[in-house]
Design an enzyme around this catalytic site. Structure first.
Site, PDB file in Angstrom:
ATOM      1  N   GLN A 221       0.827  -1.206   0.000  1.00 44.33           N
ATOM      2  CA  GLN A 221       0.000   0.000   0.000  1.00 44.33           C
ATOM      3  C   GLN A 221       0.863   1.258   0.000  1.00 44.33           C
ATOM      4  O   GLN A 221       0.352   2.356  -0.077  1.00 44.33           O
ATOM      5  CB  GLN A 221      -0.906   0.012   1.243  1.00 44.33           C
ATOM      6  CG  GLN A 221      -1.848  -1.175   1.318  1.00 44.33           C
ATOM      7  CD  GLN A 221      -2.622  -1.254   2.621  1.00 44.33           C
ATOM      8  OE1 GLN A 221      -2.761  -2.326   3.184  1.00 44.33           O
ATOM      9  NE2 GLN A 221      -3.145  -0.125   3.114  1.00 44.33           N
ATOM     10  N   ARG A 368      -8.175  -1.109   8.597  1.00 45.84           N
ATOM     11  CA  ARG A 368      -9.174  -0.172   8.096  1.00 45.84           C
ATOM     12  C   ARG A 368      -9.500   0.893   9.138  1.00 45.84           C
ATOM     13  O   ARG A 368     -10.655   1.141   9.461  1.00 45.84           O
ATOM     14  CB  ARG A 368     -10.442  -0.896   7.663  1.00 45.84           C
ATOM     15  CG  ARG A 368     -11.260  -0.041   6.717  1.00 45.84           C
ATOM     16  CD  ARG A 368     -12.390  -0.781   6.067  1.00 45.84           C
ATOM     17  NE  ARG A 368     -13.043   0.087   5.093  1.00 45.84           N
ATOM     18  CZ  ARG A 368     -14.016  -0.279   4.312  1.00 45.84           C
ATOM     19  NH1 ARG A 368     -14.479  -1.495   4.347  1.00 45.84           N
ATOM     20  NH2 ARG A 368     -14.549   0.559   3.460  1.00 45.84           N
ATOM     21  N   CYS A 369      -8.457   1.491   9.695  1.00 46.20           N
ATOM     22  CA  CYS A 369      -8.695   2.592  10.613  1.00 46.20           C
ATOM     23  C   CYS A 369      -7.448   3.446  10.666  1.00 46.20           C
ATOM     24  O   CYS A 369      -6.416   3.089  10.158  1.00 46.20           O
ATOM     25  CB  CYS A 369      -9.066   2.112  12.002  1.00 46.20           C
ATOM     26  SG  CYS A 369      -7.699   1.603  13.033  1.00 46.20           S
ATOM     27  N   GLU A 738     -12.895   4.674   6.335  1.00 45.95           N
ATOM     28  CA  GLU A 738     -12.839   3.834   7.522  1.00 45.95           C
ATOM     29  C   GLU A 738     -13.913   4.147   8.557  1.00 45.95           C
ATOM     30  O   GLU A 738     -14.006   3.454   9.569  1.00 45.95           O
ATOM     31  CB  GLU A 738     -11.442   3.977   8.145  1.00 45.95           C
ATOM     32  CG  GLU A 738     -10.389   3.581   7.143  1.00 45.95           C
ATOM     33  CD  GLU A 738      -8.999   4.086   7.482  1.00 45.95           C
ATOM     34  OE1 GLU A 738      -8.041   3.535   6.960  1.00 45.95           O
ATOM     35  OE2 GLU A 738      -8.870   5.028   8.278  1.00 45.95           O
TER      36      GLU A 738
END
Lengths: 793, 291
Positions: A221, A368-369, A738
């Site tokens: 990523q 996802r945060c 998120e």
């Protein structure tokens, strides 16, 4: 005549995702789709034990398997000073184990062979002699007197404590608690989970001896950070390293860190002088790569009888596994835990945090945060529910009393963040109206009379998205800005590249929409590329909902630079001074004579064929964007449930989501993000966790034990929006990727706790498995702690 | 996710398949639906020397009733064939109740009832259903056919009494001594999850009372459990609440669950009893509606 922005795919257009055209045709280019001539395949042998000393490793039989080209062990790496690598949190991590294995699934040896079947056969032929050591699977064991020392490799490390950290106003908070009418306390655990992208991690390292160039195709990523890391770890010159992140089958934070498989595949390629492919299997991904959460809370709230929150105390104990390799800003040891309670007006707060090593997989990643914001907001909203209940107040009313008011921005949060915008009360009211709050409370009471258990749960929160600003946010010292480069070709078509890396977020679609908004070039005329460090401008990658707040802002800023140059060209073409040129979407015209104008496309061709004297040719530029602040989206999630008192099974009746993420670039994609996040929130609350037995065996090493919800059990979601533009973002957008994962879980858990309110139970820890709910109902006590793996027969 | 090396054969007749099994050196596995076998091979939990793929053998994909009411399900009858059957609910209500809750829709499209029973996974749904129906498996070997009661077929987790050179070709449910009724309830955390608890109850009603009953339990022991005492408590009753309650208690006692991450042993016993009661109540309701 101005263009219709929606028609050209600008801001607010629910444009179809252009990347889907290749995905739905099976023409995506994922890591495992790439095959290079002469490529070999690598497999990893993993430790079956959680904690053991390695007496010996016998690789002779593996070398004898026909088709095996190389067997690598920790000792071979140690001879090249590569047995250990630095982590993203200033710790070290074993690449291949030399002295001990410290978690089940740890990388022990690698086999490179002609095909992956042979590589697997080679791994099975390796004989490792282990001397088992007592494993540690939770913070209590880690800090118990006489606990075995996990990190005996580190000089000066005489306990299993990774850090002790605190933030906030201890004295002021003590004073607030001294004035409290009621002190509400609660303890809970946010269980370990795994981001579990459908595509696992993998790499193809291709070292070319003739050019000395190393190309690595890698599931990452953050390709530019990886390039720097490879340069430092492998001691290769950075300009001779090219990292290519192809299409990614999801990331969710899992593909931020550096993993041993990447490193060994690179070394193997250098040694063997041919491409080496490593594709992790699903179990390998689940048991060894970056997990999320696994943190315990002791929370206290100082309350006044009229419902005002006077102060908050939090203490967290976090379990980081065997190596502290959390991906998070350097400054904050427990991520952005101290962003809790940012949506409430609270005078004083204090947070203490202790992190420990355990014999579990390392790598607390932001699943996802935005750096442990998920845990912060879950704890917050569970504490809020308990506090309202302790005061005997209505859940919604208690929130309304304490939410920051619209006229109170900018607002300093209890731990010192600065929130800048929002309409919190409006979002809450919209949510309550949508769910039919008063009606539901009546239905709930009627149902209760008939022995049925209905419940409603609310979760309201604002979270800090878009790391970062360079004052406060860095990873390993590299500031968290981002970048965009825009090349407008002479025909008015354009190529846009950014330092972010899409992995499902739809950048190829939405970045083009920002360009369309700024320049009037139709979105379909803008090609977006990311992920190749030889071509993309330097950026910190995509995670923590930072793409739109940071890279997306850079896209707007570079477009404005292009527009500024185009304006000069327009003035030249229109033979007026620049001050007399006016802009409307896609076109410059002469002030007072709107019929005389040139389009952005006419400016583009002039940039290559008819530029003013003294102007550099071309219409290309780049922008590096360092945001002045985080963005602060707000969300209100409300769930209603029915609990079966006989079995503890609970069903979701309705879910209402109200999201305020500022200006929406592509509403369809935003809604997709919210639905995906709510699905993950439901999963956390209901089924998705990784736990360990007392021997340190990972329970959750495959999709039979690690449950992800399917379309069958995932409830429907009702979405609503409020738009409060971000005051500092160039197009008013805030992060959204998120929010629902972060704010959603508490809504489900609060609803179940509400449904069983008569039992007096304050807490059931996630996941709310039927047996845990049943235990709470029938025994009338909290069911807390890591989901137990009881081993009695 | 790369299996060990194995030989693959695809015979076109059962006799040919049996001959291959008899001749192989090492372990052989029959591939029907493959929904359990293939994952185990990918994880290398199973590493058979030979796979005998029977999907090319014609005439094994049926499910049908004989004129006398005996019900036959061929080795290549998929779960989905049963799920989609329009006639099964009347003929075999317990099977019809179980078919839609086996695994997930993808697995149901490929997986087979006979394969599932022979896989002998204690978490398998079909073995419990067949036990409740006093069903049998017909095996074909070098010396012809034999019929084995499912209750006797399974002799441990993932173990059956089938000989290495035998192939299960058919599942058989004997004709009812009355009007069939029954149900299957399963507690799972998610579609496709292994059962926390599964309960199959089958009864044959004659003259308003129970002429025969069977109860099979899924996921609460080292193998499928035949709760025969519990079933016996139903026989001769009118399926009244007291009788069902007694059976529920006995079924819970027959269960041998382990505490694990799906729930405690006590909880699983409680769910067994709850499900027996619920199926009993369901049958009661439909009997009353019919009357």
């Amino acid at each position: 005549m101005a263009l219709d922005e929606i028609k050209i795919g600008g801001l607010g257009a629910s444009r179809r995702r252009v990347e889907d055209n290749r995905f739905i045709r099976g023409k995506g280019n994922y890591i495992d789709d790439i095959a290079l001539p002469g490529m070999l395949h690598m497999e990893i042998l993993r430790s079956p034990l959680a904690h053991a000393r390695i007496r010996s490793i016998d690789v002779s039989a593996a070398w004898a398997v026909p088709g095996v080209r190389m067997v690598l062990t920790g000792d071979m790496l140690a001879a090249r000073n590569l047995a250990w690598m630095p982590t993203l949190s200033y710790d070290t991590q074993a690449v291949l184990a030399t002295d001990k294995v410290r978690f089940q699934g740890q990388e022990v040896a690698c086999v490179v062979a002609d095909d992956p079947y042979i590589a697997k056969d080679g791994c099975e032929a390796i004989v490792v002699d282990y001397e088992p050591l007592p494993p540690i699977v939770n913070p209590t064991q880690a800090t118990a007197p006489g606990a075995p020392l996990i990190r005996d490799d580190k000089t000066g490390q005489d306990s299993n404590v990774v850090f002790d950290w605190e933030v906030g106003d201890r004295d002021g908070t003590d004073r607030a608690f001294a004035q409290a009418d009621v002190v509400s306390t609660i303890e809970m655990h946010y269980p370990r989970s795994h981001p579990s992208p459908i595509e696992t991690c993998g790499s193809i390292a291709d070292f070319n001896r003739a050019t000395s160039k190393l190309t690595v195709y890698m599931t990452t990523q953050a390709p530019h950070i990886i390039r720097a890391a490879v340069a430092l770890v492998a001691e290769l010159p950075e300009h001779m390293i090219r990292i290519v992140s192809p299409d990614l089958g999801g990331g969710f934070g899992n593909k931020v860190p550096v993993y041993p498989g990447y490193v060994v595949s690179i070394l193997a390629s250098i040694l063997l002088e041919c491409p080496v492919k490593w594709i992790e299997d699903k179990s390998g991904n689940l048991i060894s790569t970056g997990f999320g959460r696994d943190i315990y809370l002791k929370g206290e709230m100082a309350l006044r009888n009229d419902g005002r929150i006077l102060g908050v105390r939090m203490h967290t104990d976090s379990d980081h596994g065997a190596f502290f390799s959390d991906a998070q800003p350097s400054k904050f040891k427990i991520g952005l835990m101290h962003s809790a309670f940012s949506c409430y007006d609270i005078p004083a707060a204090h947070l203490t945090a202790q992190g420990v090593y355990t014999n579990k997989a390392p790598g607390g990643v932001a699943y996802r945060c935005s750096f442990r914001v998920t845990e912060a907001m879950y704890f917050q909203e569970r504490m809020v529910q308990a506090a309202a209940s302790d005061l005997g107040m209505d859940q919604a009313e208690f929130r309304r009393i304490n939410l920051v008011r619209d006229d109170d921005f900018p607002h300093r949060t209890p731990w010192g963040f600065l929130t800048d915008s929002g309409q919190y009360g409006k979002c809450l009211d919209l949510g309550l109206e949508a769910i039919g709050y008063e009606d539901f409370l009546r239905q709930k009471e009627e149902a209760r009379q008939r022995g049925r258990l209905l419940g409603i749960g609310i979760s309201t929160m604002t979270e800090p998205l878009g790391a970062g600003n360079s004052r406060e946010y860095d990873i390993l010292g590299i500031k968290m800005f981002d970048s965009a480069e825009l090349k407008v070709h002479m025909t008015g078509k354009a190529l846009l590249r950014t330092g972010a890396k899409t992995q499902g977020q739809g950048h190829e679609t939405t970045w083009a929409q920002i360009v369309a908004h700024e320049l009037g070039i139709p979105a379909e005329d803008v090609l977006v590329e990311e992920g190749d460090t030889d071509t993309a401008p330097f950026g910190m990658g995509t995670y923590a909902s930072r793409s739109t707040p940071v890279a997306g802002a850079a896209v707007a800023m570079v477009s404005r630079k292009i527009r500024a140059k185009a304006r000069k060209i327009a003035a030249h073409l229109l033979e007026v001074s620049e001050e007399d040129v006016e802009w409307e979407l896609g076109r410059f015209s002469v002030r007072g004579a709107p019929d005389r104008g040139v389009t952005i496309q006419e400016c583009a061709i002039a940039a290559y064929s008819n530029m003013p004297d003294g102007m550099e040719p071309g219409l290309e530029n780049n922008a590096y964007y360092d945001p002045p602040n985080l963005t602060w989206p707000f969300a209100c999630y409300i769930a209603t449930v029915e609990v079966d008192p006989e079995t503890g099974v609970w069903d979701v009746l309705r879910v209402v989501a109200v999201d305020d993420c500022g200006v929406r670039i592509n509403p369809m994609i935003v809604e997709g993000q919210i639905m995906g996040g709510l699905t993950e929130a439901y999963a956390m609350a209901n089924m998705q966790f990784i736990t360990f037995d007392e021997d340190g065996n990972c329970i959750g090493s495959n999709y039979m034990d690690y449950l992800l919800p399917t379309a069958w059990e995932t409830p429907g979601f009702e979405l609503h929006e409020v738009v409060t533009p971000c005051p500092h973002h160039p197009i008013g957008a805030k992060g959204i990727g998120e929010c629902a994962t972060v704010g959603g879980p508490a809504a489900f858990v609060n609803a179940v706790i509400d449904a069983i309110g008569d039992s007096g139970v304050r807490n059931i820890d996630m996941p709310l498995l039927p047996d845990r709910v049943h235990e709470a109902i029938t025994q009338g006590h909290d069911v807390s702690g890591a989901p137990p793996v009881r081993s009695e027969p | 996710m790369y299996p060990s090396r194995f030989r693959y054969e695809a015979p076109s007749t059962v006799a040919e398949a049996v001959a291959m099994l008899a001749a192989v050196d090492g372990e052989a596995k029959i591939l029907a639906g493959g929904q359990s076998l293939i994952p185990m091979m990918k994880l290398r939990f199973a590493a058979p020397a030979m796979i005998v793929d029977i999907n090319g053998i014609g005439g094994l994909d049926y499910h049908r009733a004989d004129p006398d009411g005996t019900y036959r399900i061929g080795a290549l009858c998929r779960h989905a064939d049963l799920e989609k059957s329009a006639t099964l609910a009347d003929a075999q209500p317990t099977i019809a109740a179980a078919a839609p809750v086996v695994a997930d829709p993808l697995v149901r499209t490929r997986g087979t009832l006979v394969g599932s029973v022979c896989h002998a996974d204690p978490q398998g749904d079909w073995a419990s259903v067949m036990v409740s129906l006093e069903g049998a498996i017909v095996a074909q070997g070098p010396n012809g056919h034999r019929s084995i009661q499912v209750a006797d077929l399974i002799d441990g987790p993932f173990q059956t009494v089938l000989a290495p050179d035998e192939i299960a070709v058919e599942a058989v449910v004997p004709a009812a001594r009355g009007v069939r009724a029954g149900g299957y309830l399963k507690l799972e955390r998610r579609v496709g999850d292994f059962a926390t608890v599964g309960v199959a109850v089958s009864v044959e009603m004659s003259g308003g009372s129970v002429a025969r009953a069977g109860i099979g339990l899924t996921g609460v022991g080292p193998a499928t459990i035949n709760a025969s005492d519990a079933a016996a408590a139903l026989v001769g009753t009118v399926l009244d609440a007291d009788a069902v309650d007694a059976a529920a208690q006995l079924a819970a006692e027959a269960a041998q669950p382990r505490s694990d991450h799906r729930g405690s042993a006590d909880y699983k016993r409680h769910v067994v009893a709850t499900f027996v009661r619920r199926i009993g109540a369901q049958i009661q309701r439909s009997e009353q509606e019919a009357a």
